[in-house]
Design an enzyme around this catalytic site. Sequence first.
Site, PDB file in Angstrom:
ATOM      1  N   LYS A  82      -5.796 -58.906 -18.881  1.00  0.00           N
ATOM      2  CA  LYS A  82      -6.715 -57.983 -18.221  1.00  0.00           C
ATOM      3  C   LYS A  82      -7.817 -57.627 -19.214  1.00  0.00           C
ATOM      4  CE  LYS A  82      -6.561 -53.604 -15.619  1.00  0.00           C
ATOM      5  NZ  LYS A  82      -5.649 -52.554 -15.094  1.00  0.00           N
ATOM      6  N   SER A 157      -5.859 -51.816 -10.148  1.00  0.00           N
ATOM      7  CA  SER A 157      -7.036 -52.336 -10.797  1.00  0.00           C
ATOM      8  C   SER A 157      -6.842 -53.709 -11.451  1.00  0.00           C
ATOM      9  CB  SER A 157      -7.516 -51.338 -11.865  1.00  0.00           C
ATOM     10  OG  SER A 157      -6.544 -51.183 -12.874  1.00  0.00           O
ATOM     11  N   SER A 181      -1.505 -49.867 -10.974  1.00  0.00           N
ATOM     12  CA  SER A 181      -2.402 -51.024 -11.114  1.00  0.00           C
ATOM     13  C   SER A 181      -1.759 -52.353 -11.444  1.00  0.00           C
ATOM     14  CB  SER A 181      -3.458 -50.721 -12.165  1.00  0.00           C
ATOM     15  OG  SER A 181      -4.466 -49.951 -11.581  1.00  0.00           O
TER      16      SER A 181
HETATM   17  N1  GLN Z   1      -5.526 -46.611  -8.300  1.00  0.00           N
HETATM   18  C1  GLN Z   1      -5.236 -45.656  -9.328  1.00  0.00           C
HETATM   19  C2  GLN Z   1      -6.523 -45.054  -9.849  1.00  0.00           C
HETATM   20  O1  GLN Z   1      -7.554 -45.464  -9.410  1.00  0.00           O
HETATM   21  C3  GLN Z   1      -4.430 -46.301 -10.425  1.00  0.00           C
HETATM   22  C4  GLN Z   1      -5.241 -47.165 -11.327  1.00  0.00           C
HETATM   23  C5  GLN Z   1      -4.453 -47.731 -12.455  1.00  0.00           C
HETATM   24  O2  GLN Z   1      -3.225 -47.767 -12.412  1.00  0.00           O
HETATM   25  N2  GLN Z   1      -5.146 -48.147 -13.482  1.00  0.00           N
HETATM   26  O3  GLN Z   1      -6.482 -44.204 -10.694  1.00  0.00           O
END
Ligand code: GLN
Length: 497
Positions: A82, A157, A181
Amino acid sequence: MSARELSGLTATETARLVRTGEASAVEVARATIEAIEAREDAVHAFIQITPEMALQAAERVDADRAAGRELGALAGVPIGFKDNMHLVGTRTTCGSRMLEDYESVFTATCVQRMLDAGCVPMGKLNMDEFAFGSSTESSYFGPTRNPRDLGRVPGGSSGGSAAAVAAGMLPLTLGSDTGGSIRQPASFCGVVGLKPTYGMVSRYGVVAFGSSLDQVGPLARSVDDVALAMNALAGRDPRDCTSQAWDRDFMAGLHDGVEGMRIGVVDGMTHAEGVDPEVMASLDAAAQELVARGATLVDVELPHAKAAISAYYVLAPCEAFSNLARFDGVRYGHQCADARDLSDMTSRSRAEGFGPEVKRRIMLGAYLLSSGVYDRYYYPAQQVRALITDDYRRAFRQVDAILMPASPRCAFRFGELSDPTQMYLSDMFTISLNIAGNAGVSVPVAPGRDSGMPIGAQLIGPAFADDRLLRVAAALQDAYGPASVADVRAEKGGELS
Ligand code: GLN
């Protein structure tokens, strides 16, 4: 073996072929580059592809083998990271214009551990900007498409990390999970994704979002591959004081089954309002598969889990607000042209460098931490955090693992969740775990009966029992089989809205 066959193998199979000499690491790397080139236009999982770096690493593996030197457990296995993980020789953009040209000056521990185990680095993967999001639509570099249906989002994400695995471009990737994510994109793309217990994997060199919530973990098409990756990833790193020592083998007993195990189900959650009936059906069937393999279902309660999203959207923006203060165009990041003075430079650099969701979180965090407001939101959110952690602790006195969906619905279409609150609510099953720190894994079960899209069953385990949790995941994999490689054809994709 043909290039097509080589690139479609799991990490475990690839490592075995390279170890026995049935395939060379360079052959695997070349086949992988071909597979990426064939599908990347349609999927857009990568922000940067690193073929030269990959071939060099593969040559080193082959040279080690030829010289009779001991090979790492993942020798020759292609991997992608990532793009919030530093790797010297690559840019680390976090999917943001702010870091568009940022060259890594050191390598993250999680990345280094995979390289030390023999992995071959194929590139950096697309993500929601600074990991804020659930669809990868907020990446400055454009969205990733879901390889199972190019008209749908891959989740986020870590959307690039999940899509690359589902598309058969890579057998193994790393993602990060602050509120879901890893697990949500794994569920949307039909692959396996583990968020380890907080402290299992070093966060050193991973650009921080919410430091008390962030955790790195692997995504792959089989539970075995995830276990193999965890053997390399887990353990104490002196550079991250929250990381813990670990010396158990994730592969040991992985396929010993769930006979006699107690699996918790939270009826009020799986069958709650807002959960798609096809998700409920797939989850009920998964529960029955565990019962058929000798497990007992036990009703458990997590009375405070319903407050998790509210607490998270206080705690996470506060942490993000302070973590993102360093991107000021001087120490790091995009710098605007023709600044009048320091204040003009900082504000314009940030205004130009950050996208709308990042700005929303920063403003929210700044507000929540301001004097007078702090006591009304941040402090109570910490109290809710303690209550949720306690709920899990109590539940795990009764059960070995808890089963619930990874997401209330299957992958949505591009632009479908344009209202930020709706997007936030889609994390209703993943967030409580980051708040409590426990481990969670998403495993593909029966596809949605209406959508035909993958559905992920989430298994949640007590802290630092991630190996035992994977054993339950392996039982579901025995029932449903490992994830397939998606048939990616560009003409199947609709226009992005
Ligand atoms: N969807 C969640 C957010 O936008 C989690 C994102 C993540 O785990 N990085 O904060």
